[in-house]
Design a protein around this motif. Structure first.
Motif, PDB file in Angstrom:
ATOM      1  N   VAL A 165       0.847  -1.190   0.000  1.00 28.17           N
ATOM      2  CA  VAL A 165       0.000   0.000   0.000  1.00 28.17           C
ATOM      3  C   VAL A 165       0.885   1.244   0.000  1.00 28.17           C
ATOM      4  CG1 VAL A 165      -1.873   1.248   1.151  1.00 28.17           C
ATOM      5  CG2 VAL A 165      -1.772  -1.261   1.290  1.00 28.17           C
ATOM      6  N   LEU A 166       0.541   2.209  -0.844  1.00 28.40           N
ATOM      7  CA  LEU A 166       1.248   3.489  -0.943  1.00 28.40           C
ATOM      8  C   LEU A 166       0.402   4.571  -0.287  1.00 28.40           C
ATOM      9  CD1 LEU A 166       3.530   5.278  -2.132  1.00 28.40           C
ATOM     10  CD2 LEU A 166       2.155   5.437  -4.227  1.00 28.40           C
ATOM     11  N   ASP A 167       0.950   5.215   0.738  1.00 26.72           N
ATOM     12  CA  ASP A 167       0.233   6.290   1.447  1.00 26.72           C
ATOM     13  C   ASP A 167       0.806   7.634   1.009  1.00 26.72           C
ATOM     14  OD1 ASP A 167      -1.457   7.612   3.174  1.00 26.72           O
ATOM     15  OD2 ASP A 167      -0.196   7.278   4.952  1.00 26.72           O
ATOM     16  N   LEU A 168       0.076   8.343   0.155  1.00 29.12           N
ATOM     17  CA  LEU A 168       0.518   9.635  -0.377  1.00 29.12           C
ATOM     18  C   LEU A 168       0.213  10.749   0.619  1.00 29.12           C
ATOM     19  CD1 LEU A 168      -0.825   9.212  -4.020  1.00 29.12           C
ATOM     20  CD2 LEU A 168       1.547   8.989  -3.271  1.00 29.12           C
ATOM     21  N   GLY A 169       1.123  11.719   0.733  1.00 26.63           N
ATOM     22  CA  GLY A 169       0.914  12.818   1.681  1.00 26.63           C
ATOM     23  C   GLY A 169       0.788  12.287   3.091  1.00 26.63           C
ATOM     24  N   CYS A 170       1.686  11.407   3.471  1.00 26.03           N
ATOM     25  CA  CYS A 170       1.521  10.657   4.723  1.00 26.03           C
ATOM     26  C   CYS A 170       1.801  11.484   5.970  1.00 26.03           C
ATOM     27  CB  CYS A 170       2.430   9.431   4.703  1.00 26.03           C
ATOM     28  SG  CYS A 170       4.211   9.819   4.765  1.00 26.03           S
ATOM     29  N   GLY A 171       2.440  12.658   5.821  1.00 28.65           N
ATOM     30  CA  GLY A 171       2.759  13.452   7.010  1.00 28.65           C
ATOM     31  C   GLY A 171       3.680  12.685   7.936  1.00 28.65           C
ATOM     32  N   LEU A 179      -2.275   1.263   8.610  1.00 29.94           N
ATOM     33  CA  LEU A 179      -2.214   0.246   7.556  1.00 29.94           C
ATOM     34  C   LEU A 179      -1.239  -0.868   7.939  1.00 29.94           C
ATOM     35  CD1 LEU A 179      -2.117   2.618   4.447  1.00 29.94           C
ATOM     36  CD2 LEU A 179      -3.964   1.014   5.001  1.00 29.94           C
ATOM     37  N   ALA A 180      -0.092  -0.496   8.496  1.00 31.65           N
ATOM     38  CA  ALA A 180       0.899  -1.493   8.896  1.00 31.65           C
ATOM     39  C   ALA A 180       0.332  -2.429   9.956  1.00 31.65           C
ATOM     40  CB  ALA A 180       2.163  -0.798   9.410  1.00 31.65           C
ATOM     41  N   CYS A 184      -0.138  -4.783   6.344  1.00 29.64           N
ATOM     42  CA  CYS A 184       0.247  -4.347   5.001  1.00 29.64           C
ATOM     43  C   CYS A 184       1.722  -3.962   4.957  1.00 29.64           C
ATOM     44  CB  CYS A 184      -0.601  -3.153   4.572  1.00 29.64           C
ATOM     45  SG  CYS A 184      -2.367  -3.499   4.471  1.00 29.64           S
ATOM     46  N   GLN A 185       2.293  -4.031   3.754  1.00 24.58           N
ATOM     47  CA  GLN A 185       3.639  -3.522   3.501  1.00 24.58           C
ATOM     48  C   GLN A 185       3.472  -2.096   2.977  1.00 24.58           C
ATOM     49  OE1 GLN A 185       5.962  -6.255   1.035  1.00 24.58           O
ATOM     50  NE2 GLN A 185       4.608  -7.932   1.660  1.00 24.58           N
ATOM     51  N   VAL A 186       3.802  -1.108   3.798  1.00 20.79           N
ATOM     52  CA  VAL A 186       3.412   0.273   3.548  1.00 20.79           C
ATOM     53  C   VAL A 186       4.618   1.118   3.151  1.00 20.79           C
ATOM     54  CG1 VAL A 186       2.236   2.305   4.479  1.00 20.79           C
ATOM     55  CG2 VAL A 186       1.573   0.013   5.254  1.00 20.79           C
ATOM     56  N   THR A 187       4.413   1.949   2.131  1.00 21.57           N
ATOM     57  CA  THR A 187       5.352   3.001   1.763  1.00 21.57           C
ATOM     58  C   THR A 187       4.655   4.337   1.951  1.00 21.57           C
ATOM     59  OG1 THR A 187       6.512   1.617   0.149  1.00 21.57           O
ATOM     60  CG2 THR A 187       6.745   4.009  -0.080  1.00 21.57           C
ATOM     61  N   GLY A 188       5.209   5.196   2.779  1.00 20.75           N
ATOM     62  CA  GLY A 188       4.640   6.523   3.019  1.00 20.75           C
ATOM     63  C   GLY A 188       5.477   7.595   2.340  1.00 20.75           C
ATOM     64  N   VAL A 189       4.821   8.505   1.616  1.00 23.46           N
ATOM     65  CA  VAL A 189       5.504   9.550   0.855  1.00 23.46           C
ATOM     66  C   VAL A 189       4.980  10.913   1.284  1.00 23.46           C
ATOM     67  CG1 VAL A 189       5.814  10.532  -1.446  1.00 23.46           C
ATOM     68  CG2 VAL A 189       5.934   8.063  -1.135  1.00 23.46           C
ATOM     69  N   ASP A 190       5.894  11.852   1.517  1.00 23.09           N
ATOM     70  CA  ASP A 190       5.473  13.219   1.834  1.00 23.09           C
ATOM     71  C   ASP A 190       6.554  14.188   1.361  1.00 23.09           C
ATOM     72  OD1 ASP A 190       3.182  14.516   3.835  1.00 23.09           O
ATOM     73  OD2 ASP A 190       4.985  15.756   3.652  1.00 23.09           O
TER      74      ASP A 190
END
Length: 369
Positions: A165-171, A179-180, A184-190
């Motif tokens: 799962v990709l979390d956009l604007g994750c802060g 999600l984790a 889930c295998q999570v990638t957070g981007v900010d």
């Protein structure tokens, strides 16, 4: 020679006001958004400046929403000022008012483009306010985020154990960690490096991969089963570019969830609460909806050199057209309401009823064709 007695002065009665006059249209001030104070005597100045549109003043419903509110309130970026994390809760200060910026077009839109207070740095990144914001939101997010946003988002996105799962604007990673915890295998981007650093200080298993980068620069991250953009869409100026980039990294049949401040009822400076004492109701005043707006939010009202961030209002039609344009289909839609209840009092019944009539958030679930 005696003077005749003078006739007593009797002022003429005022002519009746035409329906729709400013005096008749002014709204009560006691229950307006989150404690804003009027700066003048006209109806326009009696509206709140920013994103305190998140509930009734005594209950602090605004404590949770998007980056627009000073619009990441509600756990991802508060929408105003105040300890609740609502970035829309900024007081409107007479000397620091910023204009609502509309797309070039008609005269009303150009009028709202005028600058009423200069010297503020505008942008969509929360980098300069990262420390302040993290002090408000922290590891778990605000109360409203915990009670409404996270349960609703997990329910609609329905993440499965082992999914990428990709979390956009994750802060600082509030939803990434939720999600984790679902396996889930999570990638957070900010785009704010400091918030990414903050996110890495909050432990969770399995660990989340956090990256400081623009939400449109994700083509090298591999494929994902699902993606999320929780209360940050309002801070994305080029939503079409971000949506297209996210669609490319989704697997066929992959899902993407947007959660936004409700575009019909929660617009910074354009919506507010009013009270009809005779009818014993609390209503929602809406001064704009269809226009696409760029709304500067002063992060620290009263501070001459305060930075600002920008909230981008889009109508439901504009939002959905953006998703369709990225090759996605709309698979689900929900409206989420405040969980607050007023304390007993003369307006409690009206406040509680209005909370159930006017939603705080809109959630859109997309699916890649």
């Amino acid at each position: 020679m005696p003077q005749p007695p003078r006739r007593p002065f009797r002022p003429r009665p005022s002519p009746p006001r035409e329906p729709g006059s400013r005096e008749q249209e002014e709204r009560p001030q006691s229950n307006r958004e989150q404690g804003f104070r009027p700066q003048g005597n006209n109806a326009q100045n009696k509206r709140p400046q920013a994103n305190r549109d998140y509930g009734n003043h005594p209950q602090g419903d605004s404590a949770a929403s998007n980056r627009s509110q000073s619009n990441r309130e509600y756990g991802h970026r508060p929408q105003g000022n105040g300890a609740q994390g609502n970035r829309e809760q900024f007081k409107r200060t007479q000397g620091n008012r910023e204009p609502v910026k509309r797309e070039p077009g008609n005269r009303a839109q150009r009028k709202l483009n005028r600058t009423q207070g200069g010297g503020h740095e505008h942008g969509t990144s929360w980098e300069k306010s990262a420390d302040w914001y993290d002090g408000i939101i922290g590891e778990r997010g605000s109360e409203l985020y915990q009670a409404v946003v996270i349960p609703g988002a997990l329910g609609l996105l329905a993440p499965k154990h082992g999914e990428r799962v990709l979390d956009l604007g994750c802060g600082q990673g509030v939803f990434s960690r939720a999600l984790a915890q679902e396996g889930c295998q999570v990638t957070g981007v900010d785009a704010a490096p400091t918030l990414i650093q903050k996110a890495r200080t909050y432990p969770v298993k399995p660990p989340v991969r956090y990256l400081a980068r623009d939400a449109a620069q994700i083509e090298d991250l591999g494929e994902f089963d699902a993606a999320s953009a929780i209360l940050c869409v309002q801070n994305m100026e080029h939503l079409d570019v971000v949506s297209a980039a996210a669609a490319k990294v989704l697997k066929p049949g992959g899902r993407m969830l947007w959660v936004v401040n409700h575009p019909a009822f929660r617009i910074p400076r354009q919506t507010s609460w009013g009270n009809d004492e005779a009818a014993k109701i609390q209503y929602r005043r809406i001064d704009a909806y269809s226009s696409t707006l760029s709304i500067p939010i002063i992060m620290h009202p009263g501070k001459a050199d305060s930075e600002t961030t920008t909230s981008f209002h889009r109508s439901l039609q504009t939002l959905t057209a953006t998703g369709f344009g990225a090759g996605l289909r709309l698979a689900g839609i929900e409206e989420w309401y405040s969980h607050k209840e007023s304390q007993p009092g003369p307006r409690a019944a009206a406040e509680n009823r209005s909370r159930k009539e006017f939603p705080l958030f809109l959630a859109l679930l997309w699916e890649k064709r």
